[in-house]
Scaffold this motif. Structure first.
Motif, PDB file in Angstrom:
ATOM      1  N   ASP A 399      16.049 -26.466 -18.661  1.00 25.91           N
ATOM      2  CA  ASP A 399      17.171 -27.089 -17.961  1.00 25.91           C
ATOM      3  C   ASP A 399      16.755 -28.337 -17.195  1.00 25.91           C
ATOM      4  N   ASP A 400      15.446 -28.483 -16.945  1.00 21.88           N
ATOM      5  CA  ASP A 400      14.995 -29.687 -16.246  1.00 21.88           C
ATOM      6  C   ASP A 400      14.482 -30.757 -17.203  1.00 21.88           C
ATOM      7  N   GLY A 401      14.818 -30.614 -18.503  1.00 22.82           N
ATOM      8  CA  GLY A 401      14.571 -31.704 -19.441  1.00 22.82           C
ATOM      9  C   GLY A 401      13.232 -31.738 -20.123  1.00 22.82           C
ATOM     10  N   LYS A 402      12.524 -30.617 -20.203  1.00 23.44           N
ATOM     11  CA  LYS A 402      11.268 -30.580 -20.943  1.00 23.44           C
ATOM     12  C   LYS A 402      11.476 -29.870 -22.283  1.00 23.44           C
ATOM     13  N   VAL A 403      10.688 -30.274 -23.266  1.00 25.56           N
ATOM     14  CA  VAL A 403      10.762 -29.679 -24.593  1.00 25.56           C
ATOM     15  C   VAL A 403       9.385 -29.151 -24.975  1.00 25.56           C
ATOM     16  N   TYR A 404       9.350 -27.899 -25.447  1.00 26.30           N
ATOM     17  CA  TYR A 404       8.134 -27.292 -25.967  1.00 26.30           C
ATOM     18  C   TYR A 404       8.435 -26.869 -27.402  1.00 26.30           C
ATOM     19  N   ALA A 405       7.674 -27.378 -28.369  1.00 23.59           N
ATOM     20  CA  ALA A 405       7.979 -27.111 -29.768  1.00 23.59           C
ATOM     21  C   ALA A 405       6.708 -26.876 -30.575  1.00 23.59           C
ATOM     22  N   GLY A 406       6.810 -25.984 -31.561  1.00 25.20           N
ATOM     23  CA  GLY A 406       5.674 -25.726 -32.435  1.00 25.20           C
ATOM     24  C   GLY A 406       5.987 -24.616 -33.414  1.00 25.20           C
ATOM     25  N   ALA A 407       5.052 -24.361 -34.322  1.00 28.55           N
ATOM     26  CA  ALA A 407       5.188 -23.257 -35.273  1.00 28.55           C
ATOM     27  C   ALA A 407       4.676 -21.990 -34.610  1.00 28.55           C
ATOM     28  N   VAL A 408       5.341 -21.627 -33.507  1.00 30.53           N
ATOM     29  CA  VAL A 408       4.946 -20.487 -32.685  1.00 30.53           C
ATOM     30  C   VAL A 408       6.165 -19.660 -32.328  1.00 30.53           C
ATOM     31  N   THR A 409       5.936 -18.459 -31.812  1.00 33.30           N
ATOM     32  CA  THR A 409       7.019 -17.562 -31.438  1.00 33.30           C
ATOM     33  C   THR A 409       7.706 -18.013 -30.152  1.00 33.30           C
ATOM     34  N   LYS A 410       8.868 -17.401 -29.902  1.00 33.75           N
ATOM     35  CA  LYS A 410       9.603 -17.696 -28.668  1.00 33.75           C
ATOM     36  C   LYS A 410       8.766 -17.328 -27.442  1.00 33.75           C
ATOM     37  N   ASP A 411       8.092 -16.190 -27.490  1.00 36.88           N
ATOM     38  CA  ASP A 411       7.266 -15.774 -26.350  1.00 36.88           C
ATOM     39  C   ASP A 411       6.153 -16.773 -26.063  1.00 36.88           C
ATOM     40  N   ALA A 412       5.585 -17.351 -27.126  1.00 40.35           N
ATOM     41  CA  ALA A 412       4.518 -18.335 -26.938  1.00 40.35           C
ATOM     42  C   ALA A 412       5.050 -19.587 -26.252  1.00 40.35           C
ATOM     43  N   LEU A 413       6.282 -19.987 -26.581  1.00 39.25           N
ATOM     44  CA  LEU A 413       6.885 -21.155 -25.935  1.00 39.25           C
ATOM     45  C   LEU A 413       7.126 -20.894 -24.454  1.00 39.25           C
ATOM     46  N   VAL A 414       7.655 -19.714 -24.127  1.00 41.39           N
ATOM     47  CA  VAL A 414       7.910 -19.366 -22.722  1.00 41.39           C
ATOM     48  C   VAL A 414       6.596 -19.310 -21.946  1.00 41.39           C
ATOM     49  N   LYS A 415       5.576 -18.741 -22.555  1.00 37.91           N
ATOM     50  CA  LYS A 415       4.263 -18.659 -21.903  1.00 37.91           C
ATOM     51  C   LYS A 415       3.714 -20.048 -21.619  1.00 37.91           C
ATOM     52  N   ALA A 416       3.863 -20.961 -22.589  1.00 39.92           N
ATOM     53  CA  ALA A 416       3.375 -22.336 -22.395  1.00 39.92           C
ATOM     54  C   ALA A 416       4.148 -23.044 -21.296  1.00 39.92           C
ATOM     55  N   ALA A 417       5.471 -22.827 -21.250  1.00 39.89           N
ATOM     56  CA  ALA A 417       6.294 -23.458 -20.213  1.00 39.89           C
ATOM     57  C   ALA A 417       5.908 -22.925 -18.830  1.00 39.89           C
ATOM     58  N   ASN A 418       5.635 -21.616 -18.728  1.00 41.54           N
ATOM     59  CA  ASN A 418       5.230 -21.036 -17.447  1.00 41.54           C
ATOM     60  C   ASN A 418       3.887 -21.592 -17.000  1.00 41.54           C
TER      61      ASN A 418
END
Length: 421
Positions: A399-418
């Motif tokens: 919601d604050d305008g960052k994008v995390y993208a890759g050939a990875v799972t949803k959990d991996a994206l959330v972990k990277a954002a945290n």
């Protein structure tokens, strides 16, 4: 570059092969392949190690061949009706640009991007480094790119339009790529092009082994299996069927970690390593064809180029991401390595997706429901956001305008954002 053309880069030692996640993402976004013909047997071939088979691919110097390739993709994207049609010669380009300037529906740079979806049949041919032909067939229509010496022709039979360039220097960067026998960046269209992008160097994140034999297009082949060692990747594995005699990859299959049918599957249905007839590479525009010269498109590209591109773009950033950065996305960086690498960047304006409501910049409730149906709402230390998923590439927009993208799972994206907080 054509799958049969010798490349100095392809002659690297087997110990330098690796599978960058960026390559997997590009392949998922831009290619489509049809399920290749089922193996017709398991021939008894001399045993080879994975390193020996990789070296066999690297040493392959086939420069004369012709054949038919079946290609398709299944990313699991929702159907958007007429908004997301497959390849139809004549349908992908327009004779008129958005600013009213003449373009060409036959321009290879944009036309071949239509291989990103749907099911396609391709005919390919090559005779050395200076003669190549690639044709995309669709019912009664055909789209072809012909490279013969210092000339490149592209012809769309459905619209009766042609693109022409003569000499790399005269036609600019776009024509230079094609005059060297290359298709546009990010549009691998044959098993060898796909294999070359996967087998570039070696690393601790990748497992490579020989998993038996098969027959493809009537030829004996070894099966090379490439798999991620890391947890969290959406890639289950990549199988490359390699011609036992020539070392040319004949089939490429990418399966998802979640199971089910292949995401990407490319295979020759017919292949011949004899010298193609010289007439294969001859082309004269039919009477009445609208011809666009490469110089004209080069001039249009320059007139539309952003004037305020930053001078400190990260080295090695793909052209597509550079273009996006020129449009306002910035601060792109890579989290992790290998198959679980995640690209992080910021959206322009420092805010995420618009929300439903009556405020400025908000979207209508109906559109909001559609967007909600496409993505999953997630929360974490980073705040909240939406994950948009395919069977291979996933992206988290916070919601604050960052994008995390890759050939990875949803959990991996959330972990990277945290972890980025």
């Amino acid at each position: 570059m054509a799958p049969y053309e010798s490349e100095s880069a392809g002659r690297r030692k087997a110990t330098r092969y690796v599978v960058p996640v960026a390559v997997v993402g590009v392949a998922a976004a831009t290619i489509g392949l049809v399920p290749a013909l089922a193996d017709s047997g398991n021939p008894d071939l001399p045993k080879l190690s994975a390193q020996q088979l990789i070296e066999k691919i690297a040493k392959s110097d086939v420069q004369q061949m012709s054949g038919t390739v079946k290609i398709s993709t299944d990313l699991g994207l929702p159907s958007l009706g007429g908004m997301a049609g497959g390849f139809t010669p004549g349908a992908g380009g327009s004779s008129e640009g958005g600013d009213g300037k003449a373009g060409s529906s036959a321009d290879p740079q944009s036309k071949l991007m239509e291989l990103a979806s749907g099911t396609h049949t391709l005919r390919v041919a090559a005779d050395g480094p200076d003669r190549h032909k690639l044709s995309v067939l669709d019912n009664a229509a055909e789209y072809s790119v012909i490279h013969n010496g210092d000339e490149v022709w592209a012809y769309d039979s459905a619209s009766n339009e042609a693109y022409h360039s003569k000499g790399a220097a005269a036609a600019g960067d776009r024509a230079e790529k094609h005059s060297k026998g290359e298709t546009p960046k990010g549009v691998p269209a044959t098993p060898k092009e796909l294999a070359d992008e996967v087998l570039k160097a070696s690393g601790k994140t990748t497992s490579i082994s020989v998993e038996g034999t098969s027959q493809v297009a009537g030829r004996d082949a070894y099966k090379l299996l490439v798999k991620p060692k890391q947890a969290g990747s959406t890639v289950g594995g990549i199988t490359i069927s390699v011609d036992a005699k020539t070392g040319v990859p004949l089939k490429f299959t990418l399966t998802p970690a979640g199971g089910g049918k292949a995401v990407v599957d490319a295979g020759f249905t017919k292949v011949d390593f004899a010298k193609p007839a010289a007439s294969t590479f001859d082309f004269t525009p039919p009477k009445g064809t609208k011809v666009t010269e490469g110089d004209d498109l080069k001039a249009q590209d320059k007139s539309h180029a952003p004037k305020d591109l930053p001078k400190d773009l990260p080295k090695g950033m793909p052209k597509e991401l550079k273009d996006a950065q020129g449009g306002g996305m910035n601060d792109m960086k890579v989290i992790g390595e290998g198959w679980t690498s995640i690209a992080e960047l910021k959206l322009p304006g420092g805010q995420g997706l618009p929300t439903g409501g009556s405020g400025s910049g908000d979207v209508p409730p109906e559109a909001q429901k559609f967007m909600d149906a496409l993505g999953d709402h997630v929360t974490g230390k980073f705040g909240s956001g939406t994950v948009f998923s395919t069977r291979l590439v996933n992206a988290l927009i916070t919601d604050d305008g960052k994008v995390y993208a890759g050939a990875v799972t949803k959990d991996a994206l959330v972990k990277a954002a945290n972890a980025a907080q």
